[in-house]
Write an enzyme that holds these catalytic residues in place. Structure first.
Site, PDB file in Angstrom:
ATOM      1  N   HIS A   6      -6.350  -6.538  -6.149  1.00 50.62           N
ATOM      2  CA  HIS A   6      -7.201  -7.675  -5.742  1.00 50.62           C
ATOM      3  C   HIS A   6      -8.485  -7.179  -5.060  1.00 50.62           C
ATOM      4  CE1 HIS A   6      -3.496  -9.673  -6.823  1.00 50.62           C
ATOM      5  NE2 HIS A   6      -2.888  -8.855  -6.000  1.00 50.62           N
ATOM      6  N   GLU A  43      -3.309 -10.004   1.171  1.00 46.55           N
ATOM      7  CA  GLU A  43      -2.860  -8.860   0.383  1.00 46.55           C
ATOM      8  C   GLU A  43      -4.031  -7.933   0.096  1.00 46.55           C
ATOM      9  OE1 GLU A  43      -1.200  -9.873  -3.407  1.00 46.55           O
ATOM     10  OE2 GLU A  43      -0.876  -7.779  -3.960  1.00 46.55           O
ATOM     11  N   HIS A  98       0.010  -3.026  -4.038  1.00 52.21           N
ATOM     12  CA  HIS A  98       0.157  -4.484  -3.872  1.00 52.21           C
ATOM     13  C   HIS A  98       1.181  -4.804  -2.802  1.00 52.21           C
ATOM     14  CE1 HIS A  98      -1.964  -5.876  -7.579  1.00 52.21           C
ATOM     15  NE2 HIS A  98      -1.739  -4.617  -7.924  1.00 52.21           N
ATOM     16  N   GLU A 180       4.781  -2.667  -5.137  1.00 50.99           N
ATOM     17  CA  GLU A 180       4.838  -3.891  -4.328  1.00 50.99           C
ATOM     18  C   GLU A 180       5.537  -3.487  -3.034  1.00 50.99           C
ATOM     19  OE1 GLU A 180       3.494  -6.764  -5.010  1.00 50.99           O
ATOM     20  OE2 GLU A 180       3.254  -6.868  -7.189  1.00 50.99           O
TER      21      GLU A 180
HETATM   22 ZN   LIG Z   1      -0.939  -8.174  -5.924  1.00 52.67          ZN
END
Ligand SMILES: [Zn+2]
Length: 216
Positions: A6, A43, A98, A180
């Site tokens: 992102h 995030e 992430h 993640e």
């Molecule tokens: Zn993400």
């Protein structure tokens, strides 16, 4: 190559990031805002912080490290460009950083590996094996460094998941995984994700996994 998931600027560029791009197998949004904690830690901020820590650690190990972006552009890059950047650099390994946005109670980390996909410009056959090796090493070292458990809601307790719907993986021609690091919607995980000392451990775990992978 490190890919901070992102971009903090994505929130102000909805139209641009919603534009579909070709990911070989189908079309998907250029990029997404990512998730955030209930108190507003995004995030995108998390991924940049961990990526900076990871860059420092990998450089100390002698690696040449490039980021796909450093919030130095208004939004993105789009997921297809994120893949192309790693391909063009002929990266030995790419880690996309992430944190997840799942239901409270869902906890832990997982590493996402590319599925075997073929369509359009996407053909992951050459990277499925090495990406799994990279991912297994990152998952093992991440667990060791952070003390976190593998996700209790995906991957069957292995800390590994395989996906065929991520453009950043589908278009990659070099070994690549997503990490993640935890769930930004679970209070216990949030306590970790918002702790700078824990983020340093997360970066140390990822760096150790990359090092082990690259040293074969
Ligand atoms: Zn993400």
């Amino acid at each position: 190559m490190i890919d901070p998931g992102h971009n903090p600027g994505n929130f102000a560029h909805t139209r641009e990031i919603n534009r579909p791009v070709d990911i070989g197998t189908n079309r998907k949004e250029c990029d997404t805002t990512g998730t955030s904690t209930n108190s507003g830690y995004t995030e995108a901020a998390f991924t940049l912080d961990v990526s900076h820590r990871l860059r420092t650690l990998l450089r100390e190990l002698g690696a040449t490290v490039v980021l796909t972006h450093d919030a130095d552009r208004p939004y993105g890059p789009c997921i297809d460009e994120r893949a192309r950047l790693g391909n063009a650099a002929r990266a030995d390994a790419v880690v996309s950083v992430h944190a997840d946005g799942s239901a409270a109670g869902n906890r832990g980390f997982h590493v996402i590996l590319p599925a075997a996909v073929k369509g359009g410009t996407a053909d992951t056959a050459p990277i499925v094996g090495p990406s799994r090796s990279l991912g297994v090493n990152v998952a093992r070292e991440f667990a060791r460094a952070t003390g976190s458990a593998p996700a209790n809601y995906v991957g069957g307790g292995t800390g590994l998941d395989v996906r065929e719907d991520l453009g950043g993986l589908n278009l990659s021609t070099v070994p690549k995984v997503f990490v993640e690091c935890g769930n930004m919607r679970d209070p216990k995980d949030v306590a970790l994700l918002t702790d700078a000392a824990w983020r340093q451990k997360a970066a140390q775990g990822i760096a150790a996994g990359v090092r082990t992978y690259l040293r074969g």
